[in-house]
Enzyme design. Structure first.
Site, mmCIF file in Angstrom:
data_model
loop_
_atom_site.group_PDB
_atom_site.id
_atom_site.type_symbol
_atom_site.label_atom_id
_atom_site.label_comp_id
_atom_site.label_asym_id
_atom_site.label_seq_id
_atom_site.Cartn_x
_atom_site.Cartn_y
_atom_site.Cartn_z
ATOM 1 N N LEU A 235 0.799 -1.132 0.102
ATOM 2 C CA LEU A 235 -0.191 -0.212 0.190
ATOM 3 C C LEU A 235 0.791 1.091 -0.139
ATOM 4 C CD1 LEU A 235 -3.232 -0.980 2.398
ATOM 5 C CD2 LEU A 235 -2.676 -0.863 -0.038
ATOM 6 N N HIS A 236 1.749 1.272 -1.711
ATOM 7 C CA HIS A 236 2.407 2.832 -1.104
ATOM 8 C C HIS A 236 1.449 3.851 -1.279
ATOM 9 C CE1 HIS A 236 4.998 -0.182 -4.126
ATOM 10 N NE2 HIS A 236 4.183 -0.143 -4.494
#
Length: 344
Positions: A268-269
Site C-alpha cells: 500500500l504505497h
C-alpha cells in the site's frame, strides 16, 4: 480542526485506498482531487475519482482533470497491477457528477492561495500536474504547509526499471522540476521540505487477506477471507458496499503481486503517503538532497540521493527511511472501518 488537503492521484487501487483513508479521517478536509495519467489514462482516472466520491458520499469534493501525458513525451503503457480500469475487479456505479472546469495545475495553485500556509498537498501519481502548477506559481513551496510525495527509490531497487520507481519514471522531467523547486538557496526549516515516501518504506506496508478481514470486522461487515486458492476474479460478498469495493479492488492487486513473485500480498504505497501527510510522525525521515537522472541510457528516472553530501548542496527533501506497518494498519482499520460502517 481538519486541515485542508489537496490530492493528486492516478487512481489506481492503492490511490483509491489513499483517497478513502483521507475521506475517512476527521483531521482531513479534502478540498480537491487532481487527476493525472499514470496507472491508467487520465480520462479513466477522472471517472474513478468521480465514482469513488459517489460511493463515499463526498458530495462537496471537486475533481480536476490534469495532464494526459508527461511533460516531454507520450504516456507510458498503463500499469498491469491495477487492472484495465485501474480498480482491479471493482465496478463502481455510473455517476452524474461532472469535472470542475479548472485544470489540475490551476487547481493546485488556487487551493494553495486559498489556504496559504495551511494546505497539505499529497501526490501519489506522476508529478506532471504539480510541475505545471509550479510553472504558474513558483512560490507554491512557500504557500504549502506540507507536501508528501509517494515516489522514488532512494536506497532501494526500482519497481519499473532496475533502478526507477513507477511515478518518477513515468515523467522524470516533472519530478526533476518539482525537486528543484524545493531546493533552498539558504537554510530553511526542515519541516518545509517535502516528505518523499519511496519504495524503501512503502514496500514494508504489506496488505494481506488477514488485514482485509480485520477491516471488514471493524466495519461490522460480513466477508470471506481472500485466498490464493480462490478462482481468479471471485467477487466479494461483503455486506458493506465500501468493504466490497475494497475487497474487489485489492483481490486483483493481490493476484498481480503474487504473479510477480511477491506472494499473496500487496504493498500500500499511496495510503502510507496519505497517512504521513496527516501525521508525519508515522514515518522516520532523513534530510538529504535528491535529483532525478534524465539522460542515462540505463538509469533514466532514477532518484539519485546524495546520502554522503558529496554535492555540498542543502537538503531539498525529507526521505522516509522507516515506518511502523502495525501502527499504520491499526490506524487504517480504525478510520476506514468506522467510515465504511457510517455509509451502511
Amino acid at each position: 480542526m481538519a486541515a485542508p488537503v489537496f490530492v493528486d492521484v492516478d487512481t489506481g487501487v492503492d490511490d483509491a485506498i489513499a483517497l478513502i483513508y483521507l475521506l475517512a479521517s476527521p483531521d482531513a478536509d479534502v478540498v480537491g482531487i487532481a487527476s493525472t495519467a499514470g496507472n491508467v489514462p487520465v480520462q479513466q482516472v477522472c471517472l474513478n475519482n468521480l465514482r469513488l466520491l459517489d460511493l463515499c458520499r463526498a458530495d462537496a469534493v471537486p475533481v480536476f482533470k490534469g495532464a494526459e501525458h508527461p511533460l516531454n513525451s507520450a504516456a507510458r503503457a498503463k500499469s498491469r497491477v491495477h487492472g484495465p480500469q485501474g480498480l482491479g475487479y471493482a465496478e463502481l456505479a455510473a455517476t452524474a457528477r461532472e469535472l470542475h472546469g479548472d485544470d489540475a495545475a490551476t487547481a493546485w495553485v488556487t487551493a494553495a492561495q486559498r489556504y496559504p500556509g495551511e494546505l497539505i498537498g499529497v501526490a501519489t501519481g506522476p508529478l506532471t500536474n504539480l510541475a505545471l502548477a509550479l510553472r504558474i506559481e513558483p512560490e507554491l513551496p512557500a504557500l504549502l504547509r506540507r507536501l508528501v510525495i509517494m515516489g522514488g527509490a532512494y536506497d532501494h531497487r526500482g519497481n519499473t526499471t532496475p533502478v526507477a520507481e513507477w511515478n518518477i519514471v513515468f515523467d522524470p522531467e516533472a519530478a526533476s522540476e518539482v525537486f528543484a523547486a524545493w531546493s533552498p538557496s539558504e537554510d530553511v526549516d526542515p519541516q518545509r521540505l517535502p516528505i518523499l515516501c519511496g519504495l524503501d518504506v512503502t514496500r514494508r506496508i504489506a496488505l494481506t487477506p488477514e488485514i482485509l478481514s480485520r477491516l471488514a470486522a471493524a466495519a461490522g461487515s460480513t466477508t470471506t477471507v481472500l485466498s490464493i486458492d480462490d478462482e481468479r476474479g471471485t467477487r466479494s460478498t461483503a455486506s458493506n458496499p465500501l468493504i466490497r469495493m475494497i475487497e474487489d479492488a485489492t483481490r486483483f492487486y493481490l493476484e498481480s503481486y503474487h504473479d510477480l513473485g511477491h506472494g499473496y500480498l500487496a504493498h500500500l504505497h499511496d495510503p502510507l503517503a496519505a497517512a504521513a501527510a496527516l501525521d508525519p510522525q508515522l514515518v522516520q525521515t532523513q534530510p538529504t538532497t535528491v535529483d532525478v537522472e534524465l539522460a542515462g541510457t540505463l538509469t533514466r528516472g532514477m532518484t539519485v540521493t546524495d546520502w554522503s553530501g558529496r554535492w555540498s548542496r542543502k537538503p531539498n527533501a525529507l526521505i522516509a527511511v522507516d515506518a511502523d506497518p502495525a501502527l499504520f494498519f491499526d490506524r487504517l482499520i480504525e478510520r476506514v472501518g468506522l467510515f465504511a460502517a457510517s455509509l451502511g
